[in-house]
Design an enzyme around this catalytic site. Structure first.
Site, mmCIF file in Angstrom:
data_model
loop_
_atom_site.group_PDB
_atom_site.id
_atom_site.type_symbol
_atom_site.label_atom_id
_atom_site.label_comp_id
_atom_site.label_asym_id
_atom_site.label_seq_id
_atom_site.Cartn_x
_atom_site.Cartn_y
_atom_site.Cartn_z
ATOM 1 C CE LYS A 50 -5.756 4.820 1.210
ATOM 2 N NZ LYS A 50 -4.681 5.246 1.649
ATOM 3 C CG HIS A 97 -6.273 1.364 0.697
ATOM 4 N ND1 HIS A 97 -5.489 1.693 0.011
ATOM 5 C CD2 HIS A 97 -5.720 -0.007 1.800
ATOM 6 C CE1 HIS A 97 -4.004 1.388 0.355
ATOM 7 N NE2 HIS A 97 -4.025 0.788 1.401
ATOM 8 C CB CYS A 139 -1.382 0.396 1.153
ATOM 9 S SG CYS A 139 -2.184 -1.745 1.386
ATOM 10 C CG HIS A 173 -1.950 4.502 4.721
ATOM 11 N ND1 HIS A 173 -2.331 3.939 3.372
ATOM 12 C CD2 HIS A 173 -1.976 3.082 5.199
ATOM 13 C CE1 HIS A 173 -1.834 3.064 2.920
ATOM 14 N NE2 HIS A 173 -2.077 2.500 3.696
ATOM 15 C CD GLU A 181 -1.627 7.250 8.749
ATOM 16 O OE1 GLU A 181 -0.945 7.781 7.519
ATOM 17 O OE2 GLU A 181 -2.996 7.413 8.117
ATOM 18 C CG PHE A 197 -0.301 -5.774 4.036
ATOM 19 C CD1 PHE A 197 -0.726 -5.105 4.521
ATOM 20 C CD2 PHE A 197 -1.124 -6.419 3.357
ATOM 21 C CE1 PHE A 197 -2.147 -5.235 5.401
ATOM 22 C CE2 PHE A 197 -2.604 -6.514 3.477
ATOM 23 C CZ PHE A 197 -3.027 -6.115 4.676
#
Length: 409
Positions: free
Chosen positions: A332, A337, A161, A300, A311, A396
């Site tokens: 998002k 996403h 991501c 994010h 975050e 990830f």
């Protein structure tokens, strides 16, 4: 060291098929998330996605070529075409100094699924000879280079991501250190299909919300997971003196890039947020001090419990009490996403916030989480002077990336 600027941008998203359409809808808080139409969801709990709408790919790709490309490559070429035209770079750069850094989180997932089914149902002889060149992750970068005769540096980046941010950051470094004069960079993703959704869904990562308004709700206490989005985004990065010499319009300067790894867990971020914070610090290390209330962060913000909490801790680790003065939002909440494309479209968001002084909102934010207590620009855009725009992305495997943008001075 060379200075690096942004001279072109292109976007294909669930809320707009161009940069201007995307940005206008992001500022308005338009929700691009709706019921999945690409496959039957009657027997699963995840019902929503951010799908593309009304895209005419023949404006960019010849009809005969479309069938030879997985959707993720189509999305990449569509976004790259807008960015290239926007920059007027063609004919104004040495093609041996013109490169591509373009990534994807997964690659040709639709192609993989289709040809695997063919193998099982009809045998190996019926698998398409185009299977490999449609599926491999580097093929979007390769097709972009072929289309625009970019004979310089070329790299396909995949950091889950964080891919879009990493591709832009590494392109920035390549120009900064003299390996190229201009680079097409960004990311694309096309994973709204039954297998991808089942994989994410069975690991409890996808939202199980029952309404589109509660599906992707970053930093909201009710959040239950992320929503798959699709699309692509591209930027043209260019060496500053090269851009200035040809009279290019300049959107922003790439002022910094940080890249770290949690080295902690294959899917979960490090709960102490040490290395995510280090990525932000690295992106800002060569910048003069900026008042926190003049900083925008496109987070994010995936709408998962661990990401949003991590975050929040990251920004507190970096800025201390000044973290409460920051302007933060997660787009998002509108797009879902976009995985490998997320960092690229969110970089464009950060740049436009810097240019316009408008912070786009985090929509459908209703119930504050006491653990996520910063200013996430709930529901309505805010007009305020921005001097530094940051974009953060986590992937990830522990990948962390942060991009910093400033106005050119």
């Amino acid at each position: 060291m060379n200075r690096v600027v942004v001279t072109g941008m292109g976007a294909l998203t669930p809320i707009g098929n161009s940069v201007s359409e995307y940005w206008n809808n992001a500022v308005k808080g338009v929700n691009g998330i709706d019921y999945i139409t690409k496959f039957d969801t009657s027997d699963v709990k995840y019902k929503f996605a951010g799908e593309l709408k009304n895209v005419d790919f023949t404006k960019v790709i010849e009809k005969g070529q479309l069938r030879k490309m997985d959707p993720f490559t189509q999305y990449a070429l569509y976004a790259a075409d807008e960015a290239v035209k926007d920059s007027d770079i063609l004919g104004n750069v040495d093609d041996t100094r013109f490169g591509v850094y373009f990534g994807t989180g997964v690659g040709g997932f639709d192609t993989f699924c289709a040809d695997h089914s063919t193998l099982l149902e009809k045998g190996a002889r019926r698998v398409s000879p185009l299977f490999i060149p449609k599926m491999i992750v580097n093929i979007a970068a390769g097709n972009i280079a072929i289309k625009y005769k970019a004979h310089g540096v070329n790299m396909s980046v995949s950091t889950a991501c964080a891919t879009g941010s990493t591709a832009i950051g590494e392109a920035y470094r390549a120009i900064k250190h003299g390996y190229a004069d201009a680079i097409i960079c960004g990311g694309s993703e096309a994973t709204i299909n039954p297998l991808a959704a089942a994989g994410f869904g069975n690991m409890k990562a996808l939202s199980t919300a029952e309404t589109r308004e509660t599906a992707s709700i970053p930093f909201d206490k009710r959040r239950s997971g992320f929503v798959l989005g699709e699309g692509g985004a591209a930027l043209i990065l260019e060496e500053y003196e090269h851009a200035k010499a040809r009279g290019a319009k300049i959107y922003a300067e790439v002022a910094g890039y940080g890249s770290t790894c949690d080295a902690f867990h294959i899917t979960s971020p490090d709960p102490d947020a040490i290395y995510t914070a280090n990525a932000v610090r690295e992106a800002m290390k060569d910048l003069p001090a900026v008042d926190a209330d003049k900083i925008y962060i496109n987070a994010h913000g995936t709408s998962t419990h661990l990401n949003d909490l991590t975050e929040t801790m990251t920004f507190k680790n970096v800025f201390g009490e000044d973290a409460y003065k920051l302007h933060i939002s997660s787009t998002k909440s509108m797009t879902g996403h976009m995985l490998g494309a997320a960092g690229a479209i969110e970089a464009i968001t950060a740049i436009n916030a810097l240019r316009t002084g408008i912070v786009p909102p985090t929509i459908n934010y209703v119930e504050p989480d006491e653990e996520c207590d910063l200013n996430y620009t709930p529901n309505t855009a805010v007009e305020t002077p921005i001097e530094l725009a940051l974009s953060t992305n986590l992937g990830f495997g522990g990948h962390n990336a942060c991009l910093a943008f400033t106005a050119v001075k």
